[in-house]
Design an enzyme around this catalytic site. Structure first.
Site, PDB file in Angstrom:
ATOM      1  N   CYS A 181      20.819  33.045  19.972  1.00 15.09           N
ATOM      2  CA  CYS A 181      19.328  32.902  19.570  1.00 15.09           C
ATOM      3  C   CYS A 181      19.139  31.315  19.309  1.00 15.09           C
ATOM      4  CB  CYS A 181      18.614  33.680  18.546  1.00 15.09           C
ATOM      5  SG  CYS A 181      19.270  33.778  17.034  1.00 15.09           S
ATOM      6  N   GLU A 190      29.159  44.781  10.892  1.00 14.48           N
ATOM      7  CA  GLU A 190      27.801  44.391  10.519  1.00 14.48           C
ATOM      8  C   GLU A 190      27.611  44.594   8.986  1.00 14.48           C
ATOM      9  OE1 GLU A 190      23.807  44.178   9.925  1.00 14.48           O
ATOM     10  OE2 GLU A 190      24.728  43.696  12.005  1.00 14.48           O
ATOM     11  N   ASP A 202      27.150  38.467  18.390  1.00 14.04           N
ATOM     12  CA  ASP A 202      25.616  37.865  18.460  1.00 14.04           C
ATOM     13  C   ASP A 202      25.353  37.571  17.094  1.00 14.04           C
ATOM     14  OD1 ASP A 202      23.132  37.866  18.807  1.00 14.04           O
ATOM     15  OD2 ASP A 202      22.611  39.885  19.437  1.00 14.04           O
ATOM     16  N   CYS A 221      -3.387  39.073  18.472  1.00 12.15           N
ATOM     17  CA  CYS A 221      -2.337  38.052  18.866  1.00 12.15           C
ATOM     18  C   CYS A 221      -1.970  38.381  20.346  1.00 12.15           C
ATOM     19  CB  CYS A 221      -1.260  38.252  17.989  1.00 12.15           C
ATOM     20  SG  CYS A 221       0.259  37.457  18.528  1.00 12.15           S
ATOM     21  N   TYR A 256      28.729  41.431  14.456  1.00 10.84           N
ATOM     22  CA  TYR A 256      27.136  41.281  14.013  1.00 10.84           C
ATOM     23  C   TYR A 256      26.527  42.343  14.907  1.00 10.84           C
ATOM     24  CZ  TYR A 256      29.346  36.627  12.804  1.00 10.84           C
ATOM     25  OH  TYR A 256      30.118  35.551  12.667  1.00 10.84           O
ATOM     26  N   CYS A 313      -2.482  28.744  14.026  1.00 13.99           N
ATOM     27  CA  CYS A 313      -1.400  29.562  14.017  1.00 13.99           C
ATOM     28  C   CYS A 313      -0.186  28.912  14.352  1.00 13.99           C
ATOM     29  CB  CYS A 313      -1.657  30.876  14.819  1.00 13.99           C
ATOM     30  SG  CYS A 313      -0.201  32.018  15.116  1.00 13.99           S
ATOM     31  N   CYS A 345       3.286  30.155  18.074  1.00 10.79           N
ATOM     32  CA  CYS A 345       3.383  29.852  19.312  1.00 10.79           C
ATOM     33  C   CYS A 345       3.719  28.204  19.398  1.00 10.79           C
ATOM     34  CB  CYS A 345       2.518  30.081  20.432  1.00 10.79           C
ATOM     35  SG  CYS A 345       2.274  31.945  20.596  1.00 10.79           S
TER      36      CYS A 345
END
Length: 442
Positions: free
Chosen positions: A395, A324, A368, A177, A300, A89, A92
């Protein structure tokens, strides 16, 4: 004459010393000939056997997995998840690292990106170098926080739900998960036959009992009757228009943050960690210190999280403009903030809508942006508006660092930066940077 085809090195193995962590969930190593390897499932300082997963002779770099650990780091643990590891997977990146080491690695990536792309040391960015876990996530090694409130399952050819392998369309079927939030796990998606479906997105709201699944059928496939272990609303992605359409139940989930309820429709954007929205609102408001009567931008703005927090604090004489691009998100934001007379939400891309508004000055800005960042043109425009404080929620540390360099060109300096581990076990990290005019800080 045809160019000679370069020999693929996929499957080749190299014994290597693992160097520093790099942005993207891997570490850097070099082969004996000096070729760069991006190695997953390794930790700095280890000696491993790395098997190439992508790349060819003469390529700038190769991708590889650590398939054997010859000399282990003290930060290494046995991956708690049975689906983690080379070729498994791809959800992660750091299951094999102690929780404290994961946060340290993320901090090293942020520091490296800030220095390389913005020329900033942690001290110059007003950052203490730490990545802070979300409340309740500080768990002992071997325990995994169940934080992911939105999980996108892929479906294998046998109709089994699973998660995609790293940089692959192949599906790793899973029974469970470990990072999925309890509200997702309780639906029992992994136990059902999903023949005919391409993917299933499962959503559990924070602060309400709302749960939703969004089904994407394969071309020509019929929708199954969805019977899951808990009450759930069902949506489907249209084959022709790609839009999200209601099958039954509410077409939205109700999220809760900063003492307010937000409607988020059709799988629209909302922070994935249950503590993220409150954590980020607190960091942004502590950094901006809004004053009654000020004018603010929320760029945003999604469903209106920061616009709502600002409107609450700016009072009756304050004003907020949100921008947005997503049509459904704009509908949600207008609904969520209908109680505020002096909040306006405009639809469109920030770089085209903002110039059209005619706004020449503001007091506060929150942005953002998506993972690619805001970009030079938008940052130039924002720098011209004279805001006394700007909060940048990021992010992606590379995009943040690039944009901070643009803000410096525009006369802004970073007053403070905070980093939060809102994506445990993955390489993702959330940052909040507070900027102010450079003249003020000099």
């Amino acid at each position: 004459m045809q160019a000679e085809e370069k020999k693929s090195l996929v499957g080749e193995e190299y014994e290597v010393e693992i160097g520093p962590v790099a942005h993207g969930g891997h570490c850097i190593a070099r082969t004996s000939t000096g070729q760069v390897l991006f190695v997953r499932h390794a930790l700095p300082g280890e000696r491993v056997v790395a098997r190439v997963t992508e790349g060819e002779e003469g390529a700038r770099f190769l991708r590889a997995d650590a398939v054997e650990v010859l000399s282990a780091s003290k930060d290494r643990i046995e991956a708690p998840c049975p689906y983690a590891g080379p070729g498994r997977c791809g959800g992660c990146d750091w299951q094999h690292a102690k929780p404290g080491a994961q946060r340290r690695l993320k901090g090293e990536v942020i520091a490296e990106q800030l220095l390389r792309l913005a020329g900033l040391t942690p001290e110059e960015a007003g950052w203490d170098g730490t990545v802070v876990p979300a409340e309740g996530d500080k768990l002992p090694a071997g325990e995994v926080p169940a934080w992911r409130t939105r999980v996108q399952y892929a479906v294998d050819p046998d109709g089994r739900a699973g998660l995609r392998r790293h940089r692959s369309h192949e599906v790793e079927p899973v029974d469970h998960c470990m990072i999925a939030a309890p509200g997702v796990t309780e639906l029992g998606i992994e136990k059902r036959d999903w023949t005919g479906m391409a993917s299933i997105e499962a959503i559990t709201a924070t602060g309400s009992q709302d749960r939703q699944v969004i089904l994407t059928p394969k071309p020509g496939a019929r929708l199954p009757i969805v019977e899951l272990d808990k009450p759930v609303s069902v949506m489907r992605v249209g084959e022709k228009d790609g839009g999200v359409h209601r099958v039954h139940g509410r077409p939205f989930v109700r999220e809760r943050a900063d003492g307010r309820t937000y409607r988020v429709g059709s799988g629209g954007f909302w922070q994935v960690h249950p503590k993220a929205a409150d954590t980020l609102v607190t960091a942004v408001m502590q950094g901006l210190l809004p004053r009654k009567g000020e004018m603010a931008l929320d760029l945003y703005c999604g469903a209106g999280l920061f616009a709502g927090a600002l409107a609450d604090r700016l009072g009756d004489k304050g004003a907020v403009l949100g921008i947005e691009s997503g049509k459904r998100a704009v509908e949600d934001a207008r609904h969520n903030l209908a109680a505020f007379d002096r909040v306006r939400i405009e639809q469109g891309k920030v770089d085209s809508v903002l110039p059209r508004t005619g706004i020449t000055e503001v007091d506060l800005i929150v942005l953002d942006p998506p993972r690619a960042g805001a970009g030079h043109k938008t940052v130039q425009h924002l720098s011209s508006l004279g805001a006394r404080r700007i909060a940048y929620v990021a992010c992606d540390p590379a995009a943040l660092a690039r944009d901070l360099a643009y803000f410096r060109e525009g006369g802004y300096r970073v007053r403070m930066l905070r980093a939060f581990d809102l994506f445990p076990m993955t390489h993702h990290v959330e940052c909040v940077a507070i900027l102010e005019p450079a003249a003020k800080g000099s």
